[in-house]
Design a protein around this motif. Structure first.
Motif, short mmCIF file in Angstrom:
data_model
loop_
_atom_site.label_atom_id
_atom_site.label_comp_id
_atom_site.label_asym_id
_atom_site.label_seq_id
_atom_site.Cartn_x
_atom_site.Cartn_y
_atom_site.Cartn_z
N ASP A 3 13.08 -21.28 4.52
CA ASP A 3 13.74 -20.77 3.32
C ASP A 3 13.79 -19.25 3.36
N GLU A 4 14.96 -18.70 3.64
CA GLU A 4 15.12 -17.25 3.77
C GLU A 4 14.82 -16.50 2.48
N ASP A 5 15.19 -17.08 1.33
CA ASP A 5 14.91 -16.40 0.06
C ASP A 5 13.41 -16.23 -0.16
N VAL A 6 12.68 -17.30 0.10
CA VAL A 6 11.22 -17.25 -0.05
C VAL A 6 10.63 -16.29 0.97
N LYS A 7 11.07 -16.40 2.21
CA LYS A 7 10.57 -15.53 3.27
C LYS A 7 10.78 -14.06 2.92
N ASN A 8 11.97 -13.71 2.45
CA ASN A 8 12.27 -12.32 2.10
C ASN A 8 11.43 -11.83 0.92
N LEU A 9 11.26 -12.68 -0.08
CA LEU A 9 10.42 -12.32 -1.22
C LEU A 9 8.99 -12.04 -0.76
N LEU A 10 8.47 -12.92 0.10
CA LEU A 10 7.10 -12.74 0.60
C LEU A 10 6.96 -11.50 1.47
N LEU A 11 7.97 -11.20 2.27
CA LEU A 11 7.93 -9.99 3.09
C LEU A 11 7.90 -8.74 2.22
N ILE A 12 8.74 -8.71 1.21
CA ILE A 12 8.80 -7.55 0.32
C ILE A 12 7.50 -7.38 -0.44
N ARG A 13 7.02 -8.47 -1.04
CA ARG A 13 5.79 -8.37 -1.83
C ARG A 13 4.57 -8.13 -0.93
N GLY A 14 4.59 -8.68 0.27
CA GLY A 14 3.51 -8.46 1.23
C GLY A 14 3.40 -7.01 1.64
N ARG A 15 4.54 -6.32 1.73
CA ARG A 15 4.52 -4.90 2.08
C ARG A 15 3.78 -4.08 1.02
N THR A 16 3.91 -4.50 -0.23
CA THR A 16 3.20 -3.81 -1.30
C THR A 16 1.70 -3.98 -1.16
N LEU A 17 1.26 -5.21 -0.89
CA LEU A 17 -0.17 -5.46 -0.70
C LEU A 17 -0.69 -4.69 0.52
N GLN A 18 0.09 -4.73 1.57
CA GLN A 18 -0.28 -4.01 2.80
C GLN A 18 -0.38 -2.51 2.53
N SER A 19 0.52 -1.99 1.75
CA SER A 19 0.52 -0.56 1.43
C SER A 19 -0.76 -0.15 0.71
N ILE A 20 -1.21 -0.98 -0.21
CA ILE A 20 -2.46 -0.69 -0.94
C ILE A 20 -3.62 -0.61 0.06
N LEU A 21 -3.69 -1.59 0.95
CA LEU A 21 -4.76 -1.61 1.96
C LEU A 21 -4.62 -0.43 2.93
N ARG A 22 -3.38 -0.17 3.37
CA ARG A 22 -3.13 0.93 4.31
C ARG A 22 -3.60 2.27 3.73
N ASN A 23 -3.31 2.51 2.46
CA ASN A 23 -3.73 3.75 1.83
C ASN A 23 -5.25 3.89 1.79
N LEU A 24 -5.94 2.79 1.53
CA LEU A 24 -7.40 2.82 1.51
C LEU A 24 -7.97 3.05 2.92
N VAL A 25 -7.35 2.40 3.91
CA VAL A 25 -7.79 2.60 5.30
C VAL A 25 -7.60 4.07 5.68
N ALA A 26 -6.44 4.62 5.39
CA ALA A 26 -6.16 6.03 5.72
C ALA A 26 -7.15 6.96 5.04
N GLN A 27 -7.45 6.68 3.79
CA GLN A 27 -8.43 7.49 3.06
C GLN A 27 -9.79 7.41 3.75
N ALA A 28 -10.21 6.19 4.11
CA ALA A 28 -11.50 6.00 4.77
C ALA A 28 -11.54 6.67 6.14
N GLN A 29 -10.42 6.68 6.85
CA GLN A 29 -10.36 7.39 8.13
C GLN A 29 -10.52 8.89 7.91
N THR A 30 -9.82 9.42 6.93
CA THR A 30 -9.90 10.84 6.61
C THR A 30 -11.32 11.23 6.21
#
Length: 192
Positions: A115-142
């Motif tokens: 299901d492409e609609d579901v897949k696209n929704l999950l990709l978009i929303r997953g990027r938001t979750l990943q971004s939150i984690l990425r920012n924390l990782v970058a902060q911890a690296q710094t």
């Protein structure tokens, strides 16, 4: 003249979201939806659309809840590594407390491949979750608490994908202690 809706939109959406979460998309029929929402079919179609549209709304609603959970957890601690660990443990503990897999994880395996609609929704929303984690990782690296020079996005993707592994292990073992040991191991690896 259109009738006023005599039900709470979000409340009914949560009811059917929990039904999809419990039964899965494919095993949930319109008959199940009508029975759980306690609305007639025409009200459901008029308000939420067909089963697929309704599922997308439920999935989006759930993704918003997860985003809020991640954001709230990420602000509990000041240091990046402490906030990152808090988010990870909060997500895992929530899953173990609910005693069911994340709706997003279930949907990835059940519906997204076809299901492409579901897949696209999950990709978009997953990027938001990943971004939150990425920012924390970058902060911890710094801050020097994560020694790895790996791209924070790679580490964030790894963390996010680990959540489905914890749940699959728990489904098979029913051993919360082992899952928490896996989280401890993940944190050890991240800090290297």
């Amino acid at each position: 003249m259109p009738r006023n809706k005599e039900f709470d939109y979000t409340e009914k959406l949560e009811v059917v979201r929990n039904l999809f979460w419990e039964r899965g998309y494919n095993a949930t029929s319109m008959h199940n939806i009508v029975a759980s929402m306690k609305l007639n079919r025409s009200s459901i179609y008029d308000t939420y659309g067909n089963k697929h549209d309704l599922f997308l709304k439920c999935l989006s609603n759930y993704a918003s809840l997860k985003e809020n959970q991640y954001l709230k957890a990420s602000t509990v601690k000041d240091k990046g590594i402490d906030a990152l660990e808090y988010v990870i443990r909060d997500v895992v503990n929530q899953t173990l407390t609910d005693n069911k897999a994340c709706l997003i994880v279930k949907t990835i395996f059940e519906v997204a491949p076809a299901d492409e609609d579901v897949k696209n929704l999950l990709l978009i929303r997953g990027r938001t979750l990943q971004s939150i984690l990425r920012n924390l990782v970058a902060q911890a690296q710094t801050e020097g608490d994560i020694k790895s020079k790996s791209n924070p996005a790679v580490i964030a993707r790894y963390i996010l994908s680990s959540f489905s592994s914890y749940w699959s292990h728990y489904i098979l073992s029913k051993n919360k202690k082992e899952v928490l040991e896996m989280v401890d191991f993940l944190m050890e690896q991240i800090k290297r």
